[in-house]
Design a protein around this motif. Sequence first.
Motif, PDB file in Angstrom:
ATOM      1  N   UNK A   1     -10.817  -2.783   3.371  1.00  0.00           N
ATOM      2  CA  UNK A   1     -10.269  -3.446   4.488  1.00  0.00           C
ATOM      3  C   UNK A   1     -10.647  -4.996   4.913  1.00  0.00           C
ATOM      4  N   UNK A   2     -10.028  -5.596   5.419  1.00  0.00           N
ATOM      5  CA  UNK A   2     -10.313  -7.208   5.997  1.00  0.00           C
ATOM      6  C   UNK A   2     -11.799  -7.126   6.346  1.00  0.00           C
TER       7      UNK A   2
ATOM      8  N   UNK B   1     -15.932   8.082   9.626  1.00  0.00           N
ATOM      9  CA  UNK B   1     -15.034   6.859   9.425  1.00  0.00           C
ATOM     10  C   UNK B   1     -15.367   6.388   7.838  1.00  0.00           C
ATOM     11  N   UNK B   2     -16.588   6.142   7.639  1.00  0.00           N
ATOM     12  CA  UNK B   2     -17.492   5.874   6.304  1.00  0.00           C
ATOM     13  C   UNK B   2     -16.806   6.710   4.896  1.00  0.00           C
TER      14      UNK B   2
ATOM     15  N   UNK C   1     -13.709   8.059   5.118  1.00  0.00           N
ATOM     16  CA  UNK C   1     -12.254   7.668   5.102  1.00  0.00           C
ATOM     17  C   UNK C   1     -12.235   6.253   4.257  1.00  0.00           C
ATOM     18  N   UNK C   2     -13.142   5.574   4.267  1.00  0.00           N
ATOM     19  CA  UNK C   2     -13.182   4.110   3.888  1.00  0.00           C
ATOM     20  C   UNK C   2     -13.730   3.984   2.557  1.00  0.00           C
ATOM     21  N   UNK C   3     -14.110   5.412   1.914  1.00  0.00           N
ATOM     22  CA  UNK C   3     -14.764   5.158   0.625  1.00  0.00           C
ATOM     23  C   UNK C   3     -16.227   4.809   0.466  1.00  0.00           C
ATOM     24  N   UNK C   4     -16.736   4.242   1.774  1.00  0.00           N
ATOM     25  CA  UNK C   4     -18.267   4.013   1.660  1.00  0.00           C
ATOM     26  C   UNK C   4     -19.128   5.214   1.397  1.00  0.00           C
TER      27      UNK C   4
ATOM     28  N   UNK D   1     -19.706  -5.106  10.024  1.00  0.00           N
ATOM     29  CA  UNK D   1     -19.704  -4.002  11.213  1.00  0.00           C
ATOM     30  C   UNK D   1     -19.956  -2.693  10.632  1.00  0.00           C
ATOM     31  N   UNK D   2     -20.384  -1.654  11.292  1.00  0.00           N
ATOM     32  CA  UNK D   2     -20.892  -0.497  10.943  1.00  0.00           C
ATOM     33  C   UNK D   2     -20.006   0.549  11.338  1.00  0.00           C
TER      34      UNK D   2
END
Length: 315
Positions: free
Chosen positions: A242-243, A255-256, A258-261, A249-250
């Motif tokens: 994502x941008x 959420x991480x 979902x973002x693939x982190x 940001x943390x």
Amino acid sequence: MSEQQGSNWERQVLEKLVITALKEQGKARNWSIFFKFVGFAWLFLIVALIAGWRHGSSSESTKLGPHTALVELRGVIAARDGASADNVMEGLRAAFKDKNTKGVVLRINSPGGSPVQAGQINDEIRRLRKLNPQVPLYVVIDDICASGGYYVAAAADRIYVDKASLVGSIGVLMDGFGFTGTMEKLGVERRLLTAGENKGFLDPFSPTNPQQVELARKMLGDIHQQFIKVVRDGRGKRLKETPDMFSGLVWSGEKSIEMGLADALGSADSVARDVIKAEEIVDFTPREDWSSRLARTIGAEAGSKLGSYFEMKLK
């Protein structure tokens, strides 16, 4: 000389002799106490080292059955600290070296720290994984895995989090203070002599130099791109960029994912039990044993006593 005067003179001489003898006895007693203390300190040190050696030799990890190896990374990642690259890499090497290790869990609870130290750990994880392809390495995040902590985590096969863990902060910073206004109010003049136009780079007691600020921003940008590359290489197609992913940001653990982190929810126990299938956990984190702590304490105490003794005598 009268009989009374002679008696007084003899008494004074006798008193001086007694006082002198008592002082000498006191000095001898002080030295005796000091040397006895040093002797007992050395005795305790030798006994502690022998006991520590025997303890270490009787608890070799190779005598254990199949297990999950645990290495802790806690606190700020910095040289000469518990979370230094040397300490963490020592634990990881020992964990992979053990023939009964079925998988390694690197449990991280760190807000970040030195990019150099974090980079060294990341490189070592990749090297060990390449040398031991049959032994997976998983990161488990406790409260926080930010900045340099995530730099390390990105090298793992998989990353497990708690839903409330704090993950990310993929960015680089350089901070400091400027004291020029305070110096003007106090009437203090800064006298800085350098050989080399940038030797006083971003000196906090000198006015801001726009060219130096731009150089610092470029340097931070270069390190940031190194960080981004490490994350992309480590996470691969799992990343859903994502941008603001690399903005510093943390995010929460949920959420991480979902973002693939991160990959999934999990703890060290659940990963050992359900993923590695080796429920017994053996801690390979390098820690200072009690004998080393005792030896250091005795050495410090002896030094303090010696210093106090001579300080007292020199007054």
